[in-house]
Design a protein around this motif. Structure first.
Motif, short mmCIF file in Angstrom:
data_model
loop_
_atom_site.label_atom_id
_atom_site.label_comp_id
_atom_site.label_asym_id
_atom_site.label_seq_id
_atom_site.Cartn_x
_atom_site.Cartn_y
_atom_site.Cartn_z
N PHE A 42 39.50 116.81 34.75
CA PHE A 42 38.35 116.20 34.82
C PHE A 42 38.66 114.71 34.90
O PHE A 42 37.98 113.86 35.75
N GLU A 43 39.86 114.10 34.44
CA GLU A 43 40.32 112.79 34.77
C GLU A 43 40.84 112.64 36.28
O GLU A 43 40.30 111.58 37.01
N GLY A 44 41.11 113.63 36.91
CA GLY A 44 41.45 113.61 38.27
C GLY A 44 40.28 113.52 39.16
O GLY A 44 39.92 112.72 40.08
N GLY A 102 35.86 110.22 42.18
CA GLY A 102 34.45 109.74 42.27
C GLY A 102 33.46 111.10 42.34
O GLY A 102 32.26 110.91 42.46
N TYR A 103 33.96 112.37 41.84
CA TYR A 103 32.87 113.36 41.79
C TYR A 103 32.24 113.28 40.55
O TYR A 103 31.40 114.45 40.45
N LEU A 104 32.82 112.83 39.23
CA LEU A 104 32.12 112.78 38.17
C LEU A 104 32.38 111.36 37.73
O LEU A 104 33.39 110.69 37.80
N ARG A 105 31.41 111.10 36.53
CA ARG A 105 31.43 109.65 36.07
C ARG A 105 31.87 109.68 34.53
O ARG A 105 32.36 108.60 34.25
N ALA A 106 31.67 110.98 34.06
CA ALA A 106 32.15 110.87 32.73
C ALA A 106 32.22 112.48 32.19
O ALA A 106 31.79 113.53 32.92
N TYR A 107 33.07 112.62 31.17
CA TYR A 107 33.29 114.18 30.82
C TYR A 107 33.24 114.42 29.23
O TYR A 107 33.52 113.34 28.63
N GLY A 108 33.15 115.59 28.79
CA GLY A 108 33.27 115.81 27.57
C GLY A 108 33.38 117.30 27.12
O GLY A 108 33.89 117.95 28.16
#
Length: 313
Positions: free
Chosen positions: A138-140, A145-151
């Motif tokens: 997720f951090e990569g 730029g494929y995602l803005r946040a994760y959880g």
């Protein structure tokens, strides 16, 4: 519709979002036109956050496909949260979990949704012991730029703490409702302390808090049919229906069961966003209307007390 800051993301989101599990045929057949107009009805009534997952739908991925079609032309005014980690689980054909696979899964989700990015991606393994592979992937993807946040989507406090070990967990999705207020003990206070955004799945307890069902109801959809699987599950269903009946006897005359249940969830100090599902434009509009006001602490306490006294009905 009321809007609120969404944890540490910087987003201003509607207090009522929309879950899209229901538009993928797992909760009963729904034609594509109805699915698309249901999403647009939610948007037209103020909803700007939509929750989905790679595995939602029959066939898998159908919910993402339909959501992507429905948001064409309004994608830049909406937030999409999807989930990775359950592809193939229903057919016992799960994918191996490594950074490359997770990356490919997100790229496939973006293709289905016809978008260049996901606003948030959640780990869809609620009992995971070591989330390192997801955190790295997720951090990569975030850096690319494929995602803005994760959880993560889970109901387990220890899993949340482990996922947030580096302080990078922006969103927790969990099961929380008047019928299941367990998250109020530890998880929601933790999210407040760490400024983690909260998404609430099951705010209507998979429909039970609509108040439409009785102990004679037999569910036939692929999700709720399991409630009749054995005596223990049937007994729990009967208890839940009795608790909802007790609540209905104490509702104000000017509100509905579903509206009250949704307002209970979004009024917690953690400022959750509820993501009820819908299978019709009318249902989506009614869900959205619940987001026009919050309940006081006194009102919330009174509702919980009503749920604890089904034997009085």
């Amino acid at each position: 519709m009321l809007y609120r800051e969404f944890g540490n993301t910087g987003w201003n989101v509607s207090t009522i979002g929309m879950g899209t599990w229901n538009i993928g045929n797992q909760w009963g057949e729904i034609d594509e036109d109805t699915a698309l107009t249901t999403v647009r009805s939610a948007f037209d009534n103020g909803v700007n956050l939509f929750d989905t997952a790679e595995a939602y739908g029959i066939p898998q991925g159908l919910s993402e496909e339909r959501l992507g079609k429905a948001l064409q032309g309004i994608r830049d005014r909406s937030y999409i949260v999807t989930k990775i980690g359950s592809w193939g689980r229903r057919t016992n054909e799960g994918l191996p979990k490594n950074v490359d696979t997770i990356r490919l899964c997100l790229q496939a989700s973006l293709f289905r949704m016809k978008t260049d990015w996901a606003d948030a991606v959640l780990c869809h393994e609620g009992d995971i012991e070591d989330p390192t592979v997801y955190l790295e992937a997720f951090e990569g993807l975030k850096q690319q730029g494929y995602l803005r946040a994760y959880g993560i989507s889970t109901n387990k406090f220890e899993v949340i703490k482990q996922f947030n070990i580096a302080g990078n967990c922006s969103i927790v999705e969990l099961d929380y409702s008047l019928l299941n207020p367990k998250a109020e003990a530890k998880i929601l206070p933790y999210c407040i302390e760490h400024n983690i955004a909260v998404l609430v799945r099951g705010p209507l307890a998979q429909g039970l808090l609509s108040g439409k069902y009785t102990t004679d109801t037999v569910f036939t959809d692929t999700i709720r049919a399991k409630w009749h699987k054995n005596e223990a599950k049937q007994s729990k269903l009967d208890r839940d229906i009795a608790a909802v009946k007790a609540l209905s006897a104490n509702l104000p005359a000017d509100t509905t069961m579903a509206t009250t249940a949704l307002r209970y969830v979004i009024s917690h100090p953690a400022q959750p966003v509820a993501i009820p599902g819908a299978k019709s434009p009318e249902q989506a509009a009614l869900n959205a209307q619940a987001g026009d006001r919050l309940l006081s602490a006194t009102e919330r306490d009174a509702l919980l007390q009503s749920m604890k006294e089904p034997e009085a009905v």
